[in-house]
Design a protein around this motif. Sequence first.
Motif, short mmCIF file in Angstrom:
data_model
loop_
_atom_site.label_atom_id
_atom_site.label_comp_id
_atom_site.label_asym_id
_atom_site.label_seq_id
_atom_site.Cartn_x
_atom_site.Cartn_y
_atom_site.Cartn_z
N PRO A 1 0.83 -1.18 0.08
CA PRO A 1 0.04 0.22 -0.02
C PRO A 1 0.89 1.29 0.05
O PRO A 1 1.71 1.30 0.66
N GLU B 1 -4.92 3.64 1.41
CA GLU B 1 -4.98 2.40 0.58
C GLU B 1 -4.90 1.14 1.15
O GLU B 1 -5.41 0.26 0.97
N LEU B 2 -4.19 1.12 2.28
CA LEU B 2 -4.05 -0.08 3.20
C LEU B 2 -5.70 -0.18 3.72
O LEU B 2 -6.09 -1.41 3.59
N LEU C 1 -7.83 -1.64 1.01
CA LEU C 1 -7.54 -2.86 0.73
C LEU C 1 -7.89 -4.09 1.59
O LEU C 1 -8.59 -4.86 1.48
#
Length: 309
Positions: free
Chosen positions: A287, A292-293, A296
């Motif tokens: 990420p 973004e982490l 996801l």
Amino acid sequence: MATRLGLSLPQTHQYDIGRDVPDVAHAAEEIGYESLWVFERALFPEPATQGLYNMPGVPWPEAYRGLAEPLVTLTLAVPATRRARLGTSVLVAPLHGPFQLARALGTLDAASGGRVVAGLGTGWSLDEYAAAGVAPFEERGKVLDEVVDVCRAVWGPDPVRYEGRLTKIASAVVAPKPVRPIPILLPAFTKKSLSRLVERGDGWMPVAMGAEQLATQWQGVRNFAAERGRTEPIQSVARVNLQYTAKAYDGSDRAPFQGDIDQIVTDLAAHAEVGLDEFFLDFGDTPRDAQELKDLAAEVYTAARAAGI
């Protein structure tokens, strides 16, 4: 019953630790993850004097460069969460003084309301052992044994008494105490490490690298425990090292947990069939940032639950 799922907290160099750890920890708990995890790499030698996992010529991954200290990372997650268990997978126990580590874990458990899970291992880096200066690398197994025994003593009733190679407690009050006995999980594959698990540990902590391999290993752990006469159940939590890609990986030699969300969830479903208590997901340094982490993590969790995991 659905398999318990956990998530690794951000520790790698692309994150703002003070801001992103509480943010991701809170978001993960809201998504539904039941546990949050950290691991330990104390330093990044340059030039490397030893290959990864002591394999000659294998470079250390960039994710190990500048990794945040694990117990500090977990401490940042405490006020941002209410339910999620806070685990280490793993702390390299012999890099720490046994008494100080027992105190730190006990205090963290008290602060979190009884949510700590202590995954402890011996590590493999000669440079880390030299820098820590607690004990020689050659004595790592004996030191891990002492760490486990000191933890049991320190977390138990006062007055605490212990006589070991590194630790001597004549008679003392040691507080705060954990809210409940902290589970100690151990990696175990050799006969010596299996003996440590069966005699001293509460659970097993493998890395998931193939469902068939994991099933064989898990059966081996249970068989060994039965041979040694252990009747207490062995807890089990497996690390999942993901290699996420936005597009499906079409190679015939695709490794487990390598590919897009669908491929990762398919692999997770196969591993869940082995029957372990819990799996936790580590996206590594893939990420770009905390957002973004979180995205996801939400995608994988939603897809996993939709798949019946």
